[in-house]
Scaffold this motif. Structure first.
Motif, short mmCIF file in Angstrom:
data_model
loop_
_atom_site.label_atom_id
_atom_site.label_comp_id
_atom_site.label_asym_id
_atom_site.label_seq_id
_atom_site.Cartn_x
_atom_site.Cartn_y
_atom_site.Cartn_z
N PHE A 110 13.26 -3.52 16.58
CA PHE A 110 12.73 -2.23 16.17
C PHE A 110 11.30 -2.05 16.68
N THR A 111 11.03 -0.87 17.16
CA THR A 111 9.77 -0.57 17.82
C THR A 111 8.57 -0.71 16.87
N ASP A 112 7.43 -1.04 17.47
CA ASP A 112 6.19 -1.09 16.69
C ASP A 112 5.41 0.21 16.79
N ASP A 113 6.04 1.25 17.34
CA ASP A 113 5.44 2.58 17.38
C ASP A 113 5.69 3.26 16.04
N PHE A 114 4.68 3.29 15.19
CA PHE A 114 4.85 3.84 13.84
C PHE A 114 5.23 5.32 13.86
N ASN A 115 4.94 6.03 14.94
CA ASN A 115 5.27 7.45 15.02
C ASN A 115 6.78 7.68 15.02
N GLN A 116 7.55 6.64 15.30
CA GLN A 116 9.01 6.78 15.30
C GLN A 116 9.58 6.78 13.88
N TYR A 117 8.75 6.40 12.91
CA TYR A 117 9.21 6.28 11.53
C TYR A 117 8.61 7.40 10.69
N LYS A 118 9.41 8.37 10.31
CA LYS A 118 8.91 9.47 9.50
C LYS A 118 8.79 9.05 8.04
N LEU A 119 7.92 9.71 7.30
CA LEU A 119 7.82 9.46 5.86
C LEU A 119 9.01 10.12 5.16
N VAL A 120 9.66 9.35 4.28
CA VAL A 120 10.81 9.86 3.55
C VAL A 120 10.64 9.51 2.07
N GLU A 121 11.34 10.24 1.22
CA GLU A 121 11.34 9.93 -0.21
C GLU A 121 12.26 8.74 -0.44
N GLY A 122 11.70 7.64 -0.89
CA GLY A 122 12.48 6.43 -1.10
C GLY A 122 12.14 5.78 -2.44
N ASN A 123 12.10 4.46 -2.42
CA ASN A 123 11.86 3.71 -3.64
C ASN A 123 11.10 2.45 -3.27
N TRP A 124 10.06 2.15 -4.03
CA TRP A 124 9.29 0.94 -3.75
C TRP A 124 9.01 0.21 -5.05
N GLU A 125 9.47 -1.03 -5.12
CA GLU A 125 9.29 -1.88 -6.30
C GLU A 125 9.71 -1.15 -7.57
N GLY A 126 10.85 -0.47 -7.49
CA GLY A 126 11.46 0.12 -8.67
C GLY A 126 10.99 1.50 -9.04
N GLN A 127 10.14 2.12 -8.22
CA GLN A 127 9.64 3.46 -8.53
C GLN A 127 9.87 4.39 -7.34
N PRO A 128 10.17 5.68 -7.58
CA PRO A 128 10.27 6.64 -6.49
C PRO A 128 8.95 6.71 -5.72
N ALA A 129 9.05 6.63 -4.40
CA ALA A 129 7.82 6.57 -3.60
C ALA A 129 8.09 7.05 -2.18
N TRP A 130 7.05 7.56 -1.56
CA TRP A 130 7.11 7.88 -0.13
C TRP A 130 6.97 6.58 0.65
N ARG A 131 7.87 6.38 1.61
CA ARG A 131 7.82 5.20 2.47
C ARG A 131 8.13 5.63 3.90
N ASN A 132 7.72 4.82 4.84
CA ASN A 132 8.20 5.01 6.20
C ASN A 132 9.71 4.76 6.23
N GLN A 133 10.41 5.56 7.01
CA GLN A 133 11.86 5.41 7.11
C GLN A 133 12.21 3.98 7.50
N SER A 134 13.20 3.43 6.83
CA SER A 134 13.60 2.04 7.11
C SER A 134 14.22 1.93 8.49
N PRO A 135 14.02 0.81 9.16
CA PRO A 135 14.69 0.60 10.45
C PRO A 135 16.19 0.83 10.39
N ILE A 136 16.84 0.37 9.32
CA ILE A 136 18.26 0.66 9.13
C ILE A 136 18.44 1.22 7.72
N SER A 137 19.14 2.34 7.61
CA SER A 137 19.33 2.94 6.29
C SER A 137 20.68 3.64 6.22
#
Length: 556
Positions: A110-137
């Motif tokens: 998976f590329t190290d170009d962070f621009n390829q990963y959009k911010l999405v509504e996800g979950n982090w450590e049990g709470q709803p959170a904005w995260r960079n899109q996972s490499p595989i989802s």
């Protein structure tokens, strides 16, 4: 138990068995393992090369691979083949009825170009959170798989912050010379200034009403994705492949059902912050078998949401089989918590080995979590070279490494009693049998809350060689049967503080030990010792002045 699915005769690939524990555990003697439904695919195969993919390690193949996956799904499913080559890509989205299959000499990088990963509504450590899109989802999918023998690499070194204390001098120098930023105290390296800014914000990325992805752009680099995230999916197989070098957690199934992980290699650098192996969160009917973990945080971990958000979701992780796995470096070999606010129940762990994990069996929570963890059956676990506790129950988890770094000082816990509410966590009904550990800092450690003790834990046929022995604090209903602790520090072998209904049967320990039992705490009562030769110790017991005289009863 009515929660368990299917009949043992229906389990050709999930060998049915009944785990027998001590006579006191009637419940454990009669339980059937859960049935995990398996995937099934059409034989139709699409090669990503047919969609323009190039395995030269330079061309970005995001569009080609995603098109192959979508096309296969639209045609009713089948296999999408990743052939020999080095395949550079951005985020991939799985689709129903598709088996993504990697040949052994295929690397999906998976590329190290962070621009390829959009911010999405996800979950982090049990709470709803904005995260960079996972490499595989994948979300709301059914009948999906990643199989083969290839390597999936998340390029996590581009994302992770690193503590100086975890590297050699030459490694630290090389890292800091590569770019990025160093903290003001010189102890932490960050990949970018956005990561520095994010690290200073409490609960960075947590979704807030009225805010959009645009409001988080200034800390985007800090919001590291998990390598694989599957949300609300059914019938999943991960088999044979290597998942490694994740930006955060490696594997994160969330709200999934009928999940099988088989013969995987899951790896991260030992210093990888939040570099967990697998975190099973609020999932039902899970099998993890024949896999190897060597990671930077917890190895095999059970979760179910954090604090109020987890309680509101209210979905426990349940009906889980974990067997025939090896965990090398990790903060814990098998772990429950600390985000267990939705609860965890009906979990079997057996025939596993932990080699050099900071803690062996690790059960952690803290006030505010809530949630009930219960009906946990653990059998035939081998451990060697454990820097911390072989078996640990801790309800004062403080989100720090389980083993302090050199020179690190930690304050002692100040015990206070608070009212019991829905935010009070509970640990109860654990059955642990046939455990062997060669080398640990401490054999067994229980630390419950004064308002909510750890309850009903059964340990049978346990042999642990360690520096220190057994410590039981704020626990009720602990049953130790045929436990052998071979310790360097023999003063005391067993310390009990505010423990009640403690049964110790056939305790074995080193001849000539200084002190066998140290009994403290005004709430301590009902400590009964039987079939134990107390004469081998220079002193059988010391009982604190605050303890009632009848608290300790020793019989032959």
């Amino acid at each position: 138990m009515k929660h368990f699915l299917g009949h043992l005769s229906r389990l050709p690939s999930v060998l049915a068995c009944i785990i027998l524990f001590s006579a006191s555990s009637v419940m454990a003697q009669s339980q059937k393992l859960p049935f995990i439904q398996q995937v099934k695919f059409k034989k139709d195969t699409l090669n990503i090369i047919s969609f323009g993919a190039k395995g030269d390690g330079y061309a970005l193949n995001t569009q080609s691979i995603n098109k192959a996956i979508a096309t296969s799904s639209q045609k009713g499913g089948g296999v999408v083949l990743i052939p020999s080559g080095l395949w550079l890509t951005g985020p991939l989205e799985l689709k129903s009825n598709v088996n993504l299959h990697l040949k052994r000499d295929a690397i999906l990088l998976f590329t190290d170009d962070f621009n390829q990963y959009k911010l999405v509504e996800g979950n982090w450590e049990g709470q709803p959170a904005w995260r960079n899109q996972s490499p595989i989802s994948g979300t709301n999918l059914e009948n999906i798989a990643i199989t083969g023998a290839g390597v999936i690499d998340g390029n996590g070194g581009s994302w992770r912050m690193v503590k100086k204390d975890k590297l050699t001098e030459s490694q630290w120098k090389k890292l800091t010379n590569s770019g990025g930023a160093v903290s003001e105290d010189g102890k932490t390296w960050y990949p970018s200034e956005k990561v520095v800014k994010g690290s200073k914000i409490k609960n960075a990325g947590v979704i807030e009403a009225g805010k959009t992805a645009a409001d988080y752009q200034d800390i985007k680099d800090f919001l590291r994705p998990n390598l694989l995230v599957l949300t609300n999916c059914k019938k999943i197989l991960l088999e044979g492949v290597t998942f490694q070098n994740s930006p955060a957690w490696n594997l994160h199934p969330l709200l999934c059902e009928d999940l099988t992980l088989r013969n995987l290699q899951v790896k991260n650098p030992w210093y990888a912050q939040n570099g967990d192996g697998v975190d099973i969160e609020s999932c039902k009917n899970v099998l993890i078998e024949g896999s190897t973990f060597d990671v930077g945080d917890d190895g095999i971990c059970i979760k179910s949401g954090r604090d109020e958000a987890g309680r509101k979701r209210g979905v426990p992780t349940e009906n889980v089989i974990i067997r025939n796995n090896i965990v090398y470096h990790a903060h814990g070999g098998f772990v429950i918590g600390s985000e267990m606010s939705g609860g965890a129940k009906n979990i079997w762990v057996y025939d596993c080995s932990f080699i050099g994990t900071d803690i062996g069996l690790r059960f952690k929570t803290t006030r505010g979590r809530g949630g009930i963890v219960e009906n946990i059956y653990i059998n035939r676990i081998n451990m060697i070279d454990i820097p911390g506790e072989a078996i640990l129950f801790d309800m004062y988890y403080a989100a720090v490494d389980p083993v302090p770094l050199a020179g690190e000082k930690r304050e002692a816990i100040k015990t206070v009693v608070v009212p019991v509410t829905e935010a009070t966590p509970q640990f109860r009904n654990f059955y642990i049998k046939d455990i062997v550990a060669n080398g640990a800092e401490k054999a067994i450690f229980f630390r419950g809350l004064p308002e909510m003790n750890i309850k009903d834990v059964h340990l049978e046929n346990v042999t642990i060689q360690s520096k220190k022995g057994i410590e039981i604090i704020e626990a009720s209903g602990v049953f130790l049967t045929n436990v052998n602790v071979i310790t360097e520090d023999t003063n005391p072998i067993v310390h009990i503080q505010n423990g009640s209904n403690i049964s110790i049967n056939s305790l074995q320990y080193k001849n000539g030990s200084e002190l066998l039992f140290n009994i403290t705490g005004e709430k301590t009562k009902g400590v009964k010792v039987s079939r134990t030769d107390v004469s081998k110790a220079k002193k059988a017991s010391i009982i604190g002045d605050e303890v009632i005289k009848s608290a300790l009863e020793i019989s032959k």
